[in-house]
Design an enzyme around this catalytic site. Structure first.
Site, PDB file in Angstrom:
ATOM      1  N   TYR A 128       0.998  -1.250  -0.071  1.00 52.34           N
ATOM      2  CA  TYR A 128       0.085  -0.229  -0.029  1.00 52.34           C
ATOM      3  C   TYR A 128       1.237   0.872  -0.056  1.00 52.34           C
ATOM      4  O   TYR A 128       2.299   0.784   0.612  1.00 52.34           O
ATOM      5  CB  TYR A 128      -0.732   0.357   1.032  1.00 52.34           C
ATOM      6  CG  TYR A 128      -0.166   0.632   2.755  1.00 52.34           C
ATOM      7  CD1 TYR A 128       0.283   1.982   3.077  1.00 52.34           C
ATOM      8  CD2 TYR A 128       0.390  -0.694   3.099  1.00 52.34           C
ATOM      9  CE1 TYR A 128       0.783   1.600   4.406  1.00 52.34           C
ATOM     10  CE2 TYR A 128       1.456  -0.072   4.101  1.00 52.34           C
ATOM     11  CZ  TYR A 128       1.537   0.737   4.910  1.00 52.34           C
ATOM     12  OH  TYR A 128       1.854   1.099   6.064  1.00 52.34           O
ATOM     13  N   TYR A 160      -8.656   7.184  11.017  1.00 49.70           N
ATOM     14  CA  TYR A 160      -8.496   7.541  12.131  1.00 49.70           C
ATOM     15  C   TYR A 160      -9.059   9.194  13.389  1.00 49.70           C
ATOM     16  O   TYR A 160      -9.020   9.267  13.784  1.00 49.70           O
ATOM     17  CB  TYR A 160      -6.844   8.343  11.853  1.00 49.70           C
ATOM     18  CG  TYR A 160      -5.852   7.020  11.322  1.00 49.70           C
ATOM     19  CD1 TYR A 160      -5.353   6.270  13.173  1.00 49.70           C
ATOM     20  CD2 TYR A 160      -5.602   7.059  10.224  1.00 49.70           C
ATOM     21  CE1 TYR A 160      -4.340   5.170  12.164  1.00 49.70           C
ATOM     22  CE2 TYR A 160      -4.492   6.128   9.822  1.00 49.70           C
ATOM     23  CZ  TYR A 160      -3.958   5.295  10.932  1.00 49.70           C
ATOM     24  OH  TYR A 160      -3.223   5.028  10.380  1.00 49.70           O
ATOM     25  N   PHE A 214      -5.899   5.539  -0.797  1.00 45.81           N
ATOM     26  CA  PHE A 214      -4.842   4.518  -0.668  1.00 45.81           C
ATOM     27  C   PHE A 214      -4.634   3.789  -2.071  1.00 45.81           C
ATOM     28  O   PHE A 214      -5.665   3.852  -2.999  1.00 45.81           O
ATOM     29  CB  PHE A 214      -4.764   3.271   0.446  1.00 45.81           C
ATOM     30  CG  PHE A 214      -5.043   3.574   2.262  1.00 45.81           C
ATOM     31  CD1 PHE A 214      -3.618   3.802   2.711  1.00 45.81           C
ATOM     32  CD2 PHE A 214      -6.387   4.185   2.573  1.00 45.81           C
ATOM     33  CE1 PHE A 214      -3.257   4.321   4.180  1.00 45.81           C
ATOM     34  CE2 PHE A 214      -5.665   5.059   3.622  1.00 45.81           C
ATOM     35  CZ  PHE A 214      -4.411   4.465   4.691  1.00 45.81           C
ATOM     36  N   ILE A 258      -7.418  -0.003  10.486  1.00 44.28           N
ATOM     37  CA  ILE A 258      -8.050   0.887  11.210  1.00 44.28           C
ATOM     38  C   ILE A 258      -9.702   0.628  10.107  1.00 44.28           C
ATOM     39  O   ILE A 258      -9.522  -0.550   9.248  1.00 44.28           O
ATOM     40  CB  ILE A 258      -8.148   1.600   9.845  1.00 44.28           C
ATOM     41  CG1 ILE A 258      -7.417   1.523   8.468  1.00 44.28           C
ATOM     42  CG2 ILE A 258      -6.915   3.179  10.599  1.00 44.28           C
ATOM     43  CD1 ILE A 258      -7.500   2.867   7.986  1.00 44.28           C
ATOM     44  N   PHE A 298       2.040   9.823   3.383  1.00 45.58           N
ATOM     45  CA  PHE A 298       2.393   9.911   4.709  1.00 45.58           C
ATOM     46  C   PHE A 298       2.367   8.269   5.272  1.00 45.58           C
ATOM     47  O   PHE A 298       3.967   8.099   6.156  1.00 45.58           O
ATOM     48  CB  PHE A 298       0.992   9.661   5.720  1.00 45.58           C
ATOM     49  CG  PHE A 298      -0.194   8.852   5.412  1.00 45.58           C
ATOM     50  CD1 PHE A 298      -0.581   7.876   5.973  1.00 45.58           C
ATOM     51  CD2 PHE A 298      -1.166   9.643   4.714  1.00 45.58           C
ATOM     52  CE1 PHE A 298      -1.567   6.881   5.328  1.00 45.58           C
ATOM     53  CE2 PHE A 298      -2.386   9.180   4.267  1.00 45.58           C
ATOM     54  CZ  PHE A 298      -2.243   7.606   5.159  1.00 45.58           C
ATOM     55  N   ASP A 299       3.100   7.386   4.152  1.00 41.40           N
ATOM     56  CA  ASP A 299       2.751   5.767   4.553  1.00 41.40           C
ATOM     57  C   ASP A 299       3.312   4.861   3.231  1.00 41.40           C
ATOM     58  O   ASP A 299       2.468   5.228   2.176  1.00 41.40           O
ATOM     59  CB  ASP A 299       2.304   5.239   5.240  1.00 41.40           C
ATOM     60  CG  ASP A 299       3.036   4.026   6.036  1.00 41.40           C
ATOM     61  OD1 ASP A 299       3.891   3.762   5.764  1.00 41.40           O
ATOM     62  OD2 ASP A 299       2.632   3.203   7.535  1.00 41.40           O
TER      63      ASP A 299
END
Length: 552
Positions: A41, A97, A114, A71, A51-52
């Site tokens: 991902y 979140y 995502f 999540i 962010f990731d």
């Protein structure tokens, strides 16, 4: 970042989780709750800030669906993806979140975008729903076929403890028949869903560890890991669906065609008697290029039936119950075999020539074959092979089962006579099997063609007498007598009818007499009771004074 909502699937039903497929996945299965998923991902905010990313780490992220470790939107999405699928997934804050976010990279109330790629998953299931056996799929296997009930399975097995390093109690191949109950219950449960080369891991507890064939696990073991690999299996068929003929296929045949009724077949093989559940090795009968015609009674019923399920060059081992072996055909028992023997036969169908289909025959050919089948049926009936005789008569009837209107007058007369004879012979067969409904059915079909047939009237009348329908029995038998006044069988059956009626009348008279006697006795008792009640009331003397009876 603007997210294009076009062509997106609403996975949550409220727009909170949407998915747009970028690369289609494989197959049709998706992971389920409890499965361990491998997911690549990358995650961004709606302004494009990443962010990731697992791609940057070079390793997919693993998590268990439904365990609450990711999540909410990820659990929902993973359940809806196929293996190898890549998709753009947009999650509203309540599915990500929430209002608190995940500082410092993800602010509160943020919508996230995502790119998710389902690399694969390990299926982990509580297969009995009691937590005692957990299954993990290690490899799916090849093809689409799976073993079924009775199949003889070769399974690679590793039995070991769950410790690290594990203690291995067994490693090797085991052979077992599905459904026999000789291996652990969990094996029976999972094997029918496995494909060739498939591998699974079972973590078993308590009684699920043990079975009659498991002698390598120490007594008292409370938890054990089985790793199973389905290496191969032999197909096993219950040919008659009653356990009397079991066929285990050793070599698959060619094509799809199989011998039909009347086909000529050539087989090679060996037959042994089975006594006390074991094959008698020193008694055998070889079939070396043996040729016979299906349903002609040249072999036992079991072999005759099984060759009709085989394809060219198919090789199989068959076990035959005594009821379909030589019980009904003692005249063809090989030397050393007994009429009561079960049989084991290793057989290969070398070749066959199917019987000609009726639709491709001329009327004359049908008539000739019909006559031949009737004669073969008569021969089999006299030999005591009633069920095989019935097949011959059924085959004969099938040639002109529906209509003879297109035949010439002479041929029609011949065919109708043959049809009547075959239906009458079927009544004789069903009478042997004590099937009164079928006797009545075929007698009616014979009478539909020839209403004045004395034998059909006699057979039907006899059945009516057997089931105590005296009115219909009398009607048929008297009709038969009017057509053939000197028929000994009809006259005898009429005398039997008269005698049974007389006995029935005597029984009825006795029954009604006893009933009337009981009623009369009850009436007399009732009168006495009424008289007794009246005598208990006070009596008046001549002066009108009440008094009780003397002695009261």
């Amino acid at each position: 970042m603007e997210v294009d909502k076009k062509n997106m699937d609403d996975l949550s039903g409220d727009g909170g989780v949407t998915k747009m497929v970028l690369t289609a996945g494989e197959g049709w299965q998706s992971p389920e709750d409890g499965d361990e998923v491998s997911m690549h991902y990358s995650g961004k905010l709606t302004d494009g800030t990443e962010f990731d990313s697992s791609y940057s780490r070079g390793e997919p992220f693993k998590f268990k669906i439904g365990a609450g470790s990711v999540i909410k939107g990820w659990d929902i999405t993973a359940r809806k993806m196929l293996r190898g699928e890549k998709a753009e997934v947009t999650l509203a804050a309540e599915y990500a979140y929430g209002e608190n976010g995940s500082p410092p990279k993800i602010p509160g109330g943020a919508t996230l975008v995502f790119i998710m790629e389902l690399v694969g998953w390990k299926s982990m299931k509580d297969i009995f729903g009691d937590g005692m056996v957990i299954k993990t799929v290690l490899a799916d296997g090849d093809g689409w076929e799976r073993p079924s009930e009775r199949c003889e399975v070769t399974m690679g097995v590793i039995a070991k403890s769950e410790s690290d390093p594990p203690v291995v109690f067994f490693q090797g191949d085991l052979v077992f028949a599905v459904g026999e109950g000789k291996v652990p219950k969990a094996w029976e449960k999972v094997v029918v869903d496995m494909k060739k080369g498939g591998r699974i891991r079972l973590v078993c507890q308590g009684d699920y560890i043990f079975a009659p064939s498991i002698d390598f696990v120490p007594a008292g073991t409370q938890k054990l890991v089985y790793e199973l690999e389905l290496k191969s299996w032999l197909k096993v068929e219950d040919v008659n669906r009653d356990g009397t003929i079991i066929k285990k296929i050793l070599v698959e045949g060619e094509g799809w065609e199989r011998p039909n009724e009347g086909a000529t077949v050539e087989v090679t093989g060996t037959m042994w008697p089975v006594r006390g559940g074991f094959r008698v090795e020193n008694i055998m009968y070889p079939y070396d290029g043996y040729t016979f015609r299906v349903s002609d009674g040249e072999v036992c019923d079991g072999m005759d039936r099984v060759v009709q399920t085989m394809k060219k060059n198919e090789k199989a081992i068959i076990t035959v119950d005594p009821s379909v072996a030589f019980t009904t055909c003692p005249s063809i028992i090989p030397p050393g075999f007994l009429q009561s023997d079960a049989l084991e036969v290793e057989i290969t169908l070398n070749d066959f020539q199917k019987a000609k289909d009726s639709w491709s025959m001329s009327f004359q050919e049908k008539g000739d074959e019909m006559r031949a089948r009737k004669m073969k049926g008569n021969e089999l009936f006299k030999a005591g092979r009633v069920k095989l005789a019935m097949k011959a008569y059924e085959r004969a009837i099938s040639f002109f089962e529906y209509s003879t209107s297109e035949l010439s007058p002479d041929l029609k007369k011949q065919i109708n006579a043959l049809l009547v004879q075959c239906h009458l012979n079927m009544t004789a067969c069903y009478d042997k099997l004590d099937n009164t409904d079928k006797v009545l059915h075929h007698a009616k079909l014979a009478l539909d063609i020839d209403p004045a047939n004395v034998k059909a009237l006699y057979r039907r009348g006899s059945v009516y007498l057997k089931i105590d329908d005296y009115y219909k029995a009398e009607s048929d038998l008297k009709h038969a007598k009017s057509l053939d006044p000197n028929n000994i069988d009809v006259l005898r059956k009429l005398r039997e009818l008269s005698e049974r009626r007389r006995k029935q009348d005597d029984q009825d008279r006795k029954l009604y007499s006893n009933m009337f006697k009981r009623l009369h006795k009850l009436e007399e008792q009732e009168k006495m009771d009424n008289t007794s009640e009246e005598s208990s009331f006070p009596q008046e003397d001549a002066n009108g004074v009440s008094r009780m009876e003397e002695g009261a």
